[in-house]
Motif scaffolding. Structure first.
Motif, mmCIF file in Angstrom:
data_model
loop_
_atom_site.group_PDB
_atom_site.id
_atom_site.type_symbol
_atom_site.label_atom_id
_atom_site.label_comp_id
_atom_site.label_asym_id
_atom_site.label_seq_id
_atom_site.Cartn_x
_atom_site.Cartn_y
_atom_site.Cartn_z
ATOM 1 N N SER A 183 62.927 -1.325 -13.696
ATOM 2 C CA SER A 183 61.947 -0.695 -12.809
ATOM 3 C C SER A 183 61.402 -1.697 -11.798
ATOM 4 O O SER A 183 61.257 -1.385 -10.611
ATOM 5 C CB SER A 183 60.801 -0.093 -13.631
ATOM 6 O OG SER A 183 61.262 0.903 -14.503
ATOM 7 N N ARG B 239 63.453 -2.462 -8.788
ATOM 8 C CA ARG B 239 63.559 -1.314 -7.879
ATOM 9 C C ARG B 239 64.669 -0.340 -8.254
ATOM 10 O O ARG B 239 65.118 0.450 -7.419
ATOM 11 C CB ARG B 239 63.720 -1.779 -6.425
ATOM 12 C CG ARG B 239 62.458 -2.395 -5.840
ATOM 13 C CD ARG B 239 62.595 -2.615 -4.347
ATOM 14 N NE ARG B 239 61.376 -3.169 -3.765
ATOM 15 C CZ ARG B 239 60.332 -2.449 -3.363
ATOM 16 N NH1 ARG B 239 60.363 -1.144 -3.502
ATOM 17 N NH2 ARG B 239 59.272 -3.012 -2.830
ATOM 18 N N ASN C 35 65.591 3.042 -9.875
ATOM 19 C CA ASN C 35 64.803 4.251 -10.076
ATOM 20 C C ASN C 35 64.340 4.350 -11.531
ATOM 21 O O ASN C 35 65.109 4.099 -12.459
ATOM 22 C CB ASN C 35 65.638 5.480 -9.710
ATOM 23 C CG ASN C 35 64.839 6.754 -9.773
ATOM 24 O OD1 ASN C 35 64.675 7.346 -10.835
ATOM 25 N ND2 ASN C 35 64.346 7.199 -8.633
ATOM 26 N N SER D 253 60.104 13.492 -8.005
ATOM 27 C CA SER D 253 60.389 12.237 -8.702
ATOM 28 C C SER D 253 59.458 12.035 -9.889
ATOM 29 O O SER D 253 59.880 11.557 -10.950
ATOM 30 C CB SER D 253 60.264 11.057 -7.726
ATOM 31 O OG SER D 253 58.946 10.964 -7.220
ATOM 32 N N ASP E 273 53.921 2.564 -3.358
ATOM 33 C CA ASP E 273 55.018 2.371 -4.306
ATOM 34 C C ASP E 273 54.515 2.500 -5.743
ATOM 35 O O ASP E 273 53.500 1.883 -6.107
ATOM 36 C CB ASP E 273 55.656 0.991 -4.096
ATOM 37 C CG ASP E 273 56.851 0.766 -4.997
ATOM 38 O OD1 ASP E 273 57.926 1.296 -4.694
ATOM 39 O OD2 ASP E 273 56.699 0.070 -6.028
#
Length: 441
Positions: free
Chosen positions: A15, A18, A20, A296, A413
């Motif tokens: 994670s 980066r 997913n 998401s 983010d």
């Protein structure tokens, strides 16, 4: 090495790199099962069986997203932003901006606290309330990482100490019930008091976030905010505003009555659809925008449920604690620290403190009693071990909820702006204060 430790570390590492979060959770679940002695078919089967556990919250997010987008087109959110910004004035000085920042943070924190007890809607308010406020946050140059910390504080600390709403479920129905089932003989009045010291760690973390870490202004791209939350340039429609207020009231009433975010959001969205207040925007377009905004988050919750199912199926949590018992020896302070650390790992992986307690209580209660921990100290140990990781887990609704609201325009983010800030400011103090509680109670 224990498969649970490896799987959680792998998930966090992927994670942070980066990858997913859904992919990270799925790969880590596969690793946990295979390293835990399960066959490939058994691992996939356990993962698939667990997916249904996250479907409800995923659908809730999708419908709440559609409702939030409908609200943004109604003009109500524009009215709120215009009113506050006009009161500030175009030439507002730094002192006035700082005052408004504090007032906004206080309001969001109060809403997060109320969502756990007074109006037990949990995170349902975030994707509805927060996206429209992004314009105001931009005007105030407010760091969204601080907003994430404030929201997470209200969501987590409240259920740790207040036996009302979700706090009543956590403290009485889950924590106390599992402690007594495993032989502790605690009474209801002891539980909130035992959790006060650990909760002070959360207070310290919030103070550090507000006064030190994120006190400096931070700028965001206004064009991206306008693309996600368009401000209506023409005269606001009074009918649309009234419809929006009725929809909010109906959503809240239905959720409180049915205890379902799904049907609450559905009723709110249908009120918009049938009122004609949004005839300038297609219902299908609104719904698609909302689902896309929340997709998401929903998939992360589904994957997290599958990961948790695999971890439970391996039985490696019990093995991990047993191996710690051999390492600890007669060192009581070390025992408290390692028990809390294991709780952090488990909750970081499965994303739910409520689900962690049944997993660890069967092992922790006999272990704590064997080391001579008192009843309040054992309550603090198990309760803190479960709460650790709720703030700071990529799969926790205490971080996913804030991200769902703050990332409506794609400028927040999940890992770097929600997970890491809340992990640093809450898990470290909570670990320290939980250990202190275990030693002094």
């Amino acid at each position: 090495m224990n498969s649970v430790v490896i799987a959680v570390c792998l998930m966090l590492g992927l994670s942070l790199a980066r990858v997913n979060v859904v992919v990270a959770l799925t790969l880590s679940a596969l690793v946990a099962g295979l390293m835990g002695g399960m066959t490939l078919d058994a691992t996939i089967g356990a993962f698939n069986d667990g997916l249904g556990g996250g479907a409800q919250i995923a659908l809730s997010y999708a419908l709440l997203g559609a409702f939030a987008v409908a609200l943004s087109h109604s003009g109500l959110t524009t009215l709120i932003s215009r009113t506050v910004i006009s009161r500030l004035g175009r030439d507002a000085n730094a002192k006035e901006l700082a005052w408004m920042r504090r007032l906004l943070l206080l309001a969001l924190g109060a809403m997060a606290i109320s969502s756990q007890n007074l109006l037990p809607i949990h995170i349902a308010f975030i994707p509805i309330l927060v996206p429209p406020l992004l314009h105001l946050m931009s005007k105030l140059r407010l760091d969204r990482r601080l907003v994430a910390c404030v929201l997470t504080f209200g969501l987590v600390t409240t259920y740790m100490v207040l036996p009302l709403g979700f706090g009543g479920i956590f403290l009485n129905d889950i924590l106390l019930a599992n402690l007594n089932t495993n032989g502790l003989n605690a009474v209801r009045e002891q539980v909130p008091g035992a959790m006060i010291i650990p909760a002070l760690g959360m207070v310290l973390g919030l103070a550090l976030a507000v006064l030190v870490s994120y006190r400096k202004p931070r700028d965001y791209q206004e064009q991206q905010i306008l693309a996600a939350e368009p401000e209506i340039a023409t005269e606001l429609n009074r009918r649309s505003i009234i419809t929006a207020l009725l929809a909010i009231a109906a959503t809240l009433a239905v959720q409180l009555k049915t205890d379902s975010m799904i049907f609450g959001a559905l009723v709110g969205f249908m009120i918009f659809s049938f009122s004609g207040a949004l005839k300038h925007v297609g219902d299908q377009d609104l719904f698609s925008q909302g689902v896309r905004m929340m997709a998401s988050i929903g998939f992360i919750m589904i994957a997290a449920a599958g990961f948790a199912a695999v971890v439970k199926q391996t039985g490696e949590v019990a093995t991990l604690v047993s191996s710690l018992g051999e390492l600890i020896g007669d060192n009581k302070p070390l025992a408290a620290f390692l028990m809390l650390l294991v709780g952090l790992l488990i909750t970081m992986g499965i994303g739910s403190s409520f689900s962690t307690i049944p997993i660890i209580a069967t092992i922790y209660v006999p272990l704590a009693l064997s080391f001579g921990f008192s009843v309040p100290a054992t309550i603090a140990l198990v309760g803190t071990a479960a709460a650790l990781g709720d703030a700071g887990s990529p799969a926790s609704d205490s971080t996913l909820g804030p991200t769902a609201g703050l990332n409506a325009d794609g400028q927040h983010d999940h890992m770097r702006d929600s997970v890491i800030p809340t992990f640093i400011h809450y898990n470290i103090p909570l670990l320290i204060f939980g250990w202190i509680a275990a030693m002094v109670l």
